[in-house]
Design a protein around this motif. Structure first.
Motif, short mmCIF file in Angstrom:
data_model
loop_
_atom_site.label_atom_id
_atom_site.label_comp_id
_atom_site.label_asym_id
_atom_site.label_seq_id
_atom_site.Cartn_x
_atom_site.Cartn_y
_atom_site.Cartn_z
N ASN D 2 9.92 31.80 23.43
CA ASN D 2 10.65 32.10 24.64
C ASN D 2 11.57 33.29 24.45
OD1 ASN D 2 11.22 31.67 27.21
ND2 ASN D 2 12.06 29.61 26.96
N LEU D 3 11.97 33.50 23.20
CA LEU D 3 12.96 34.54 22.95
C LEU D 3 12.36 35.93 23.02
CD1 LEU D 3 15.27 33.16 20.21
CD2 LEU D 3 15.69 33.53 22.61
N ARG D 4 11.06 36.00 22.85
CA ARG D 4 10.49 37.33 22.86
C ARG D 4 10.48 37.92 24.27
NH1 ARG D 4 5.06 37.05 20.31
NH2 ARG D 4 6.06 35.54 18.97
N VAL D 5 10.51 37.03 25.27
CA VAL D 5 10.41 37.49 26.66
C VAL D 5 11.52 38.48 27.03
CG1 VAL D 5 10.29 36.76 29.03
CG2 VAL D 5 9.28 35.36 27.25
N PRO D 6 12.80 38.10 26.84
CA PRO D 6 13.83 39.04 27.28
C PRO D 6 13.74 40.36 26.55
CG PRO D 6 14.76 37.30 25.95
CD PRO D 6 13.37 36.88 26.30
N LYS D 7 13.31 40.31 25.29
CA LYS D 7 13.22 41.57 24.56
C LYS D 7 12.17 42.47 25.20
CE LYS D 7 14.60 39.54 20.27
NZ LYS D 7 14.21 39.16 18.93
N ILE D 8 11.05 41.85 25.55
CA ILE D 8 9.98 42.66 26.15
C ILE D 8 10.46 43.22 27.49
CG2 ILE D 8 7.68 42.55 27.14
CD1 ILE D 8 7.08 40.41 24.99
N ILE D 9 11.08 42.35 28.29
CA ILE D 9 11.58 42.81 29.59
C ILE D 9 12.59 43.92 29.39
CG2 ILE D 9 12.82 42.13 31.66
CD1 ILE D 9 11.68 39.40 31.39
N ALA D 10 13.49 43.68 28.42
CA ALA D 10 14.54 44.68 28.16
C ALA D 10 13.91 46.01 27.81
CB ALA D 10 15.44 44.20 27.04
N PHE D 13 12.33 47.67 30.91
CA PHE D 13 13.31 48.22 31.83
C PHE D 13 13.99 49.45 31.24
CE2 PHE D 13 12.90 44.64 34.54
CZ PHE D 13 13.36 45.08 35.76
#
Lengths: 73, 365, 512, 383
Positions: D2-10, D13
């Motif tokens: 689950n933690l990889r998601v925000p990094k990818i989104i970040a 963006f």
């Protein structure tokens, strides 16, 4: 611009949902609702509709102002 | 999944959060040159309220926040409370975000769209909130040294510019301005600590909440008092109250041998750090409280939409710098009083009664 | 590769190839014409044992991998001088051979073709005897070993001049000679389906926490890979947070470093065939600690350590700061400097961002080119770098002179913290990107993101920033400073050592 | 997971954000303003600025000053209007000096300094001066003997304040702080042009006295010295005083070693008076061929008395001018009264100007000769 942004939100939402290991309907619903809130706010801001910010505690504020006559803004 | 954070690390989080973005604003400007008195009074008044927050957390010891709330207030009331505070944290986070972006806009990046700066900070906050409070606390411990080092060096160099006579005459206009300044301070930076109530899952020991909240708050508030007083002594009461960012202006006076100048940008760095942590903590609190309110045990899946809604909310709630300053330095706001004092008081009294009753019941059976 | 396949292919084909038969002829046939077909380096030495009851024997070994003197002296000669018991066969005969005939230290026997052929491939000698369905393996290592020398990459001015070699046994002994205690424990494991690399886990039983040792063993046992050519394979397979390039497992060529680390409660992994030992858990601060800090005066050690932290800051930040200063905040540069930078950049055709990224890239290319080249050519490269790209580029107005200074500063300070050189390059690039969008604010956002990443990392259950985020004096004493030994009474807490006392506080003797 | 998601989104963006570099500017397209000033403000404002032009690159780079002026409705527009003749973006934070002309000062400096305080790209830690008997443009076009840039010359000169003792150096923010403070008026040093051969050379000398934001008069160099003393600024300047030594007058040079000033309001019943105590310590580097033996304490005492008398007279003269001619509270009497006697101030805050005129000021100067160079005996030429 709005369309692009909304599309962006949809992509982000879909991507996140895709990454979940399981998708109970309650979670999905909560997620989608909050995302919808974000989209609504974005549309409001980007399209510059002058929608006033709701003040649910206006009554209380007036009361406090009366108590602190001259103390409020 | 309960995240236990060592007390000292949580304390660092509390310190940076309390310092946050506020210290750069004209805190307690209504008090004129009696600002130090307003600070002292505000600290004295805030300590019991913060002790109250700590007391509530310590009543819930041994359970996670969600379970604790449910056992004390029952299922549905606890959910309603959580939803209310989720809204509060969300709004506070948006305010901080707009403070941060307006500051950056008016000081150094005038043509960069506010949304871009806000997005950058929010994305980082999103990541931080997903990592959880444990990582954030560790992050604060690393950063707190930098923040304090920067501010300490900057203000040590200001010593030559400080004119203590600026604090005279004491109480020229009587107590009213001090009282107004005190209310300003209580409202905006000090009692926002209530957000932290929703961030920590559990504490190591029953008295940990006191050890975390009170010293953390004390350190940050005394430091803030020193910063504000030093700035006022450099600028004079008139300039302090009439600038958006008096601390920033005060540090721009630093001129050591015509070489160590322009340190104000360095101060604005520590402002960025504090502001970011505040956004991240508010985001974490908002998603956690929302998850509790909706009855989920895991909050992480809600972080992204909440974070994304904060970016437009920041621009919807406040549209200009004047408004941002008004909110950061207003005397008192109704919803703030409600969330920071009235509601916690009610909750605390209820909790004491329920816990006492529960003890009696378990003793009798 | 195909050798392995063949045995596997053959295996199910009837009994013949699974186990040895009693007929020497048949066994030899399989070895010669199937397993080691077309392999000219395998030597088949026939001989007979002393009559009466003389039997045909055969010694199989790989040429140049075994010590043939040893084999003829202590294996072939005893056979020739001895009579083998008459009716004995099978296990009985094999035991007799191992106990009474062969004069080697490490002798073993096996019935399986697979084992025996593996043994031959690993450099053991195998003796087959007529009428015996066991093969006896004799260890007679005979390949050339590198002598123990000082590792080039980790040379010291003061300190032991020993480095690990490619031989596991030698390496273990190097460590054991430092820690001569029965509490020094070694666990042997084998990794690699093909290479069957020997791996040793070494630790001090009374210090290292049991959970840590178990975790390391578990992770290594989980590895299912065909080949381990270097300890780097294991490192990557068992470390936490493999996506970020910062190391969470340390590697060193020096026995004194390994000894120091396991005496603090860490676990080391030695791998056969490589001089690089792994130590774990590995924390961020260890990149800034050097063994010489502990051998020299503590004040000097502290100074060097602070210098390393500063160098790390410089190497990661200076291009980003330079870029944000010249492109976003020229007001922060002192006036005379800003004028000279502006004058220097006057005819440079590239924007500052391109200049910073481009020169950074050019430097990395130069370095990569120089590292792998033989020394004479390497010098040519550095001349090209210095003159052509430095001086000439400035004269041709391709880059501004200040940029060259920044690149040079970045590069030199990067070498100071060489163990995290590559992550530092990535951080630098990230910070430059952030700085190019938001100036100093972007730089700060970048720094916050990096610290966030570091705070979220763990190494074997220990937070990566452990000692940096400690407020206690015992936790700080070996982080930013290197306190004198009489102050470092306890071992670091975060490693969860069983026994934290490191020295008795009365150890320091003073003149009266 | 689950933690990889925000990094990818970040990362996604951020890469979007990377496409815009809104405030990115190249340093070589900036036009560094070294000093600027305002000439007149009647129906618009004339902004004069001194910029640097660099010729050659690398080590051969030469910096030449260039003076440009522009006229505009307001200061803020004028700063941008300079972009056009310059062809590059004018960059102000590196300015080293800010000047206003005499006319601007007499008609009110507020329009000229408002933007400096409010604007983002202005710095207020810049020496602020008024030109006397010349315009800002003339000052910038003059030729300082050593430095090529007038701004640098003036900025360096203001740093010599304590040694020269003929002006009271002020940075913009100091002036603004005094101007907006209660019971205090601002002053600015003045810059004049003098002939040196065929060139005009700018010198800093004297003080312009302000009331509110308007200039109401001048103090000359000597008065400025007293003003600096009364402000409590550490001085190290030298001056010559005709001193009576045993029936004979000699021009003896004195040098400030230490100085301290204490101004305090004193209530005598209902009557307010200001007490000014000045303590001075001197070195005597030159005795003008007088045969003084400094071991003779009578002589030293008489010198000290003459010094005290001399300074007392000059302080009184200055205060008379301030009270009468300027009626401007540049010594901050009002501020002191407000701080020390807030009750009294509350009564007089509105008509402080008239009070200032009638205020009784008592002065006391104590002097001491603490050094006489490196010898006590005079030089006596002998046959």
């Amino acid at each position: 611009m709005i369309i692009l942004l909304v599309l962006g939100y949809v992509v982000v939402g879909a991507f996140e949902l895709y990454m979940w290991s399981d998708r109970p309907w309650k979670k999905v619903l909560a997620y989608l609702c909050t995302l919808a809130l974000a989209v609504t706010l974005t549309v409001i801001v980007v399209s510059s509709w002058q929608i006033p910010v709701p003040q649910p505690l206006r009554l209380l504020e007036n009361w406090v102002k009366e108590l602190w006559a001259g103390g409020g803004q | 999944m309960r995240e236990l954070v060592p007390d000292l690390q949580s304390m660092a989080l509390v310190v940076i959060f309390t310092l946050g973005d506020s210290f750069i604003m004209a805190l307690g400007s209504r008090a004129g040159n009696d600002i130090w008195l307003a600070f002292l009074l505000a600290i004295v008044l805030a300590v019991p309220v913060i002790a109250l927050y700590a007391r509530m957390r310590s009543l819930m010891h041994g359970e996670s926040l969600q379970e604790g709330l449910a056992t004390i207030y029952g299922k549905w009331p606890s959910r309603a409370i959580a939803l209310a505070y989720s809204f509060y944290a969300w709004r506070l986070g948006s305010y901080v975000l707009i403070d941060l972006t307006s500051f950056i806009e008016s000081i150094s990046l005038p043509t960069t769209p506010r949304a871009a700066v806000a997005t950058a900070y929010t994305l980082l906050a999103l990541w931080a909130a997903k990592e959880g409070v444990e990582v954030l606390a560790r992050w604060s411990v690393v950063m707190i040294r930098g923040v304090y080092f920067i501010l300490f060096v900057a203000f040590a160099m200001l010593v030559t510019e400080v004119d203590l006579a600026e604090f005279l005459p004491v109480l020229y206009d009587g107590f009213q301005p001090i009282l107004l300044g005190t209310l300003q301070l209580l409202d905006v930076p000090f009692l926002e600590t209530v957000v932290l109530f929703w961030v920590f899952d559990a504490f190591v020991k029953p008295d940990s909440p006191y050890k975390v909240f009170l010293p953390g708050f004390a350190i940050a508030s005394v430091f803030m008092c020193l910063i504000a007083s030093a700035s006022l002594a450099v600028l004079g009461a008139e300039q302090y109250a009439t600038n958006y960012f008096p601390v920033f202006v005060a540090t721009s006076r630093i001129d050591v041998a015509a070489f160590l100048t322009r340190l104000e940008s360095v101060v604005s760095i520590s402002f960025g750090i504090g502001g970011f942590l505040k956004v991240a903590v508010c985001l974490l609190a908002a998603s956690k409280a929302l998850a509790i309110g909706l009855g989920f045990t895991d909050y992480r899946f809600l972080v992204t939409p909440v974070a994304l809604s904060m970016i437009p909310a920041a621009q919807w709630l406040i549209t200009d710098m004047m408004e941002a300053e008004r909110i950061a330095t207003k005397v008192v706001g109704s919803s703030e009083v409600f969330f920071q004092f009235v509601l916690p008081l009610i909750l605390w009294i209820t909790a004491e009664i329920r816990v006492a009753k529960g003890k009696k019941n378990s003793a009798s059976t | 590769m195909f050798f392995w396949k063949k045995i596997k292919d053959r295996k199910p084909k009837g009994k013949g190839l699974d186990r040895l038969g009693t007929s020497l002829q048949t066994n030899l046939y399989w070895f010669k014409n199937d397993i080691f077909m077309d392999d000219a380096s395998i030597i088949y030495r026939r001989f007979r044992s002393q009559p009466p009851h003389s039997r045909d024997c055969i010694l199989i070994y790989a040429d140049n991998m075994t010590n043939s003197d040893f084999l003829s002296q202590y294996v072939v000669r005893p056979f020739m001088n001895r009579t083998l018991p008459k009716g004995a066969s099978g296990q009985e005969l094999a035991d007799y051979i191992m106990e009474s005939v062969i004069q080697g230290d490490q002798v073993d026997c096996s019935q399986s073709f697979v084992h025996l052929s593996d043994a031959i491939a690993r450099g053991l000698g195998v003796v087959l005897v007529e009428g015996c369905d066991y093969g006896v393996t004799v260890e007679a290592p005979g390949w050339d070993r590198r002598t123990i020398t000082e590792p080039q990459a980790e040379s010291v001015v003061r300190g032991p001049r020993q480095g690990f070699t490619e031989n596991l046994g030698v390496n273990i002994n190097l460590v054991r000679r430092i820690i001569s205690s029965p509490n020094f424990k070694i666990k042997h494991l084998q990794v690699g389906l093909q290479t069957k690399t020997k791996v040793a886990i070494v630790y001090v039983e009374t210090i290292a926490s049991t959970a840590l040792v178990d975790e390391v063993v578990k992770r290594i046992e989980n590895i299912q890979i065909d080949a381990i050519l270097e300890s780097g394979y294991i490192q990557e397979l068992i470390q936490d947070g493999p996506n970020f390039s910062l190391p969470t497992i340390g590697s060193t060529e020096r026995p004194d470093i390994v000894a120091g680390k396991i005496l603090e409660g860490r676990v080391a992994v030695l791998v056969d065939g490589t001089p690089f030992a792994l130590t774990m858990p590995y924390l961020f601060v260890e990149a800034f600690q050097a063994n010489e800090d502990y051998y020299n005066n503590w004040l000097a050690g502290t100074f060097r350590r602070v210098l390393r932290y500063i160098s790390f800051l410089i190497t990661t930040s200076s291009p980003a700061l330079y870029l944000s200063l010249i492109s976003y905040h020229p007001q922060l540069i002192p006036t005379p400097l800003v004028l000279s930078i502006a004058a220097a950049r006057k005819n440079v055709p590239f924007p500052g961002f391109v200049e910073v990224v481009g020169m950074g890239l050019v430097f990395e290319i130069l370095r990569e080119g120089g590292v792998r080249l033989p020394q004479p050519i390497g010098q040519a490269i550095s001349i090209v770098g210095a003159i052509v790209l430095g001086d000439a580029a400035v004269n041709a107005s391709l880059v501004g002179a200040p940029m060259i200074v920044v690149v040079g500063l970045t590069a030199i300070s990067g070498f100071v913290v060489s163990s995290i050189y590559d992550p530092a390059v990535l951080m630098r690039l990230f910070l430059v990107l952030m700085a190019s969008v938001f100036g100093l604010h972007g730089y700060v956002i970048g720094v916050m993101a990096i610290v966030l990443q570091l705070s979220s990392m763990q190494s074997f259950g220990v937070p990566y920033l452990s000692s940096l985020i400690s407020f206690s004096s015992q936790g700080m004493k070996d982080t930013f400073v290197r306190l004198p030994w009489w102050r470092m009474v306890l071992r670091p807490r975060y490693l969860g050592a069983k026994n934290r006392e490191r020295l008795r506080s009365k150890s320091r003797s003073k003149s009266p | 997971m689950n933690l990889r998601v925000p990094k990818i989104i970040a990362i996604l963006f951020l890469s979007l954000l990377l496409t815009g570099c809104w405030d990115y500017k190249e340093i070589e397209f900036l036009d560094f303003v070294m000093g600027f000033g305002v000439d007149e403000t009647d129906d618009g404002l004339v902004l004069v600025s001194e910029m640097v032009v660099s010729t050659g690159t690398g080590q051969e780079a030469q910096l030449e000053p260039l003076v440009l002026s522009t006229m505009s409705r307001s200061f803020a527009t004028a700063t941008r209007a300079l972009d056009n003749p310059a062809g590059m973006e004018a960059f102000y934070p590196h300015a080293q000096v800010f000047l206003v002309s005499e006319e601007v000062a007499t008609s009110g400096v507020l329009p000229a300094i408002e933007y400096l305080v409010r604007g983002r790209d202005m710095r207020t830690t810049v020496p602020f001066l008024v030109t006397k008997d010349c315009t800002v443009e003339e000052v910038f076009n003059s030729k300082p003997p050593f430095l090529t840039s007038v701004s640098e010359h003036l900025a360096n000169t203001t740093r010599l304040q304590s040694g020269l003792s003929i002006f009271y150096a002020q940075q913009i923010w100091e002036f603004v702080k005094d101007m907006i403070a209660i019971g205090l008026s601002g002053t600015l040093p003045t810059v004049q042009l003098v002939h040196k051969g065929k060139d005009m050379v700018p010198i800093v000398k004297g003080t312009a006295v302000f009331k509110l934001d308007r200039m109401v008069g001048w103090l000359d160099g000597e008065e400025s010295q007293i003003f600096c003393l009364l402000k409590g600024l550490p001085q190290s300047g030298r001056f010559v005083m005709e001193t009576q030594i045993e029936e004979e007058r000699y021009a003896i040079t004195y040098e400030f070693v230490n100085n301290a000033t204490k101004i305090s309001p004193k209530m005598d019943g209902d009557q307010l008076s200001m007490e000014i105590e000045v303590e001075l310590e001197f070195d005597v580097p030159e005795i003008g061929a007088a045969g003084i033996d400094f071991h003779d304490s009578a002589i030293v005492r008489s010198m000290e008395e003459q010094l005290a008398h001399y300074f007392n007279r000059r302080v009184r003269e200055l205060i008379t001018r301030i009270q009468g001619e300027f009626n401007s509270d540049i010594l901050g009497f009002g501020q002191l009264v407000r701080r020390k006697e807030p009750k009294l101030w509350r009564r007089h805050a509105d008509d402080w100007d008239t009070h200032l005129r009638q205020l009784r000021v008592n002065t006391e100067v104590r002097t001491k000769i603490v050094l006489t160079g490196v010898r006590a005996y005079p030089l006596i030429p002998r046959r």
